[in-house]
Design a protein around this motif. Sequence first.
Motif, PDB file in Angstrom:
ATOM      1  N   SER A 141     -13.429 -24.685  29.923  1.00  0.00           N
ATOM      2  CA  SER A 141     -13.690 -24.479  28.757  1.00  0.00           C
ATOM      3  C   SER A 141     -15.158 -24.764  28.142  1.00  0.00           C
ATOM      4  O   SER A 141     -15.645 -24.539  26.927  1.00  0.00           O
ATOM      5  CB  SER A 141     -12.569 -24.709  27.922  1.00  0.00           C
ATOM      6  N   ARG A 142     -15.545 -25.421  28.852  1.00  0.00           N
ATOM      7  CA  ARG A 142     -17.153 -26.166  28.321  1.00  0.00           C
ATOM      8  C   ARG A 142     -18.286 -25.197  28.624  1.00  0.00           C
ATOM      9  O   ARG A 142     -18.105 -24.394  29.421  1.00  0.00           O
ATOM     10  CB  ARG A 142     -17.442 -27.315  29.127  1.00  0.00           C
ATOM     11  N   THR A 143     -19.205 -25.546  27.791  1.00  0.00           N
ATOM     12  CA  THR A 143     -20.464 -24.973  27.963  1.00  0.00           C
ATOM     13  C   THR A 143     -21.395 -25.513  29.224  1.00  0.00           C
ATOM     14  O   THR A 143     -21.106 -26.387  29.524  1.00  0.00           O
ATOM     15  CB  THR A 143     -21.071 -24.590  26.667  1.00  0.00           C
ATOM     16  N   GLN A 144     -22.386 -24.870  29.284  1.00  0.00           N
ATOM     17  CA  GLN A 144     -23.447 -25.333  30.283  1.00  0.00           C
ATOM     18  C   GLN A 144     -24.142 -26.677  29.713  1.00  0.00           C
ATOM     19  O   GLN A 144     -24.586 -27.477  30.568  1.00  0.00           O
ATOM     20  CB  GLN A 144     -24.415 -24.646  30.930  1.00  0.00           C
ATOM     21  N   TRP A 145     -23.976 -26.968  28.414  1.00  0.00           N
ATOM     22  CA  TRP A 145     -24.613 -28.036  27.883  1.00  0.00           C
ATOM     23  C   TRP A 145     -23.642 -29.228  27.628  1.00  0.00           C
ATOM     24  O   TRP A 145     -24.157 -30.349  27.202  1.00  0.00           O
ATOM     25  CB  TRP A 145     -25.313 -27.736  26.390  1.00  0.00           C
ATOM     26  N   ASP A 146     -22.439 -29.019  28.006  1.00  0.00           N
ATOM     27  CA  ASP A 146     -21.412 -29.963  27.592  1.00  0.00           C
ATOM     28  C   ASP A 146     -21.170 -30.894  28.855  1.00  0.00           C
ATOM     29  O   ASP A 146     -20.627 -30.365  29.843  1.00  0.00           O
ATOM     30  CB  ASP A 146     -20.072 -29.507  26.970  1.00  0.00           C
TER      31      ASP A 146
END
Length: 428
Positions: A141-146
Amino acid sequence: MFLICLQQLWPFFKEDKVDKSYYAAFDDQGNLIGGDPEILPLVSVLQKKQSRAENYFFNRNINKANVRLVSMRAAVPEMPLRKAWIYVAETVLKRQALINEILGAVVLPQLCLISLASLAIWFGVARGLAPLEPVRRAIASRTQWDLRPVADVKAPVEIQPLVAAIDDLLNRLKEDMEAQHRFIANAAHQLRTPMAGLKTQTELAMRADNWQELSNILKQVNQSAVNVTRLVNQLLSLAKLEPSSAWLSKQTEIDLNAIIKEATTDLVPFAVNKDIDLGFEGSSQPAIIKGDKNSVRELVANLIDNAIRYTPAGGKVTVKVAANNSVSDSQSNQIFDKYINRQKNINDNISSIDLLVEDDGPGIPAPEREKVFERFYRVLGNNVSGSGLGLAIVKEIAQAHDGKVWIDSGQDGKGTVASVRFPAGLYK
């Protein structure tokens, strides 16, 4: 006799509700003596195959039905010197039914067992991996920035070491990304000013009324271009020294004496233009370290370039290499002894390689000596052009080679001595 018995008993053999049986007897010339004529078309072929065998078993087709056929030689009672060929055939329905029955009794239970075992394994694996689902959902569920730690998610005890390893990787990746962002921001900031200056100078050149004025402006443009080129090269060097760079894992054994001599020789024209006495004192012992040749050469070049830039005309810059702490110059020994407490991880009883670049310039105030290794930091109060990246590059390269770098005042408190010590344990 055998043929007579077969003819008498054959009606009993033929009483079969499943299979149909055939028999026939032939003489050596292939003439039918008795039995079923359906076998007659096979005789010529079979006799060729039986020329060297008394008994023969084979499969054939009779009236489009598969049969198992056997042949044998039998003596003719009335003519002992002659023999007859006896052929007996039976369809294979009972045989095929028996095969199917065996397969059904063996294969079907095996298939059932395999299916049940597969179902049990699937259920067990699914149940065993179910605790990993929250971890999977949290990462998916995370983005590439998280790049937050995964340890915040409830995970089974068995995979906590794996989660800790993932968190460590995410942390290193976060640091690398932050370093890249800082580099881009600093590069944009540092390039903006000289590029704006170039633009202004070109606009002035376009409005120049005479050649003398245009010549002066073009000289300034040329100097600005030189400064921008040097800045870009230094920024590229810093980018190469980022933690993710591949060269860190490709270090080889190199000779510091040769590298430093080469770098010093290349900077002689620069020193001559400034009327600087540039000298080199190599080590009498081998100065072999494990590292990257190009980056070490850049470290040396930056130290010498800095010394030449900040030394007034008529000054002196000396580059020294010492192996096994064998610096003959007593002043150099004093420098190393003074800073030995800062090198606690270095054992002076084990050989090390020391590099000193000494000049008789204005020197660097003691409070500024740590700060000059920061990126884009420059000591105020001098008119020397620069970007503040040279010593930052030196520090990055030294740390990548497990080395130490520091600055002290020169002899009698005059000038500057930049010192680099490569730690023990990397040498032949």
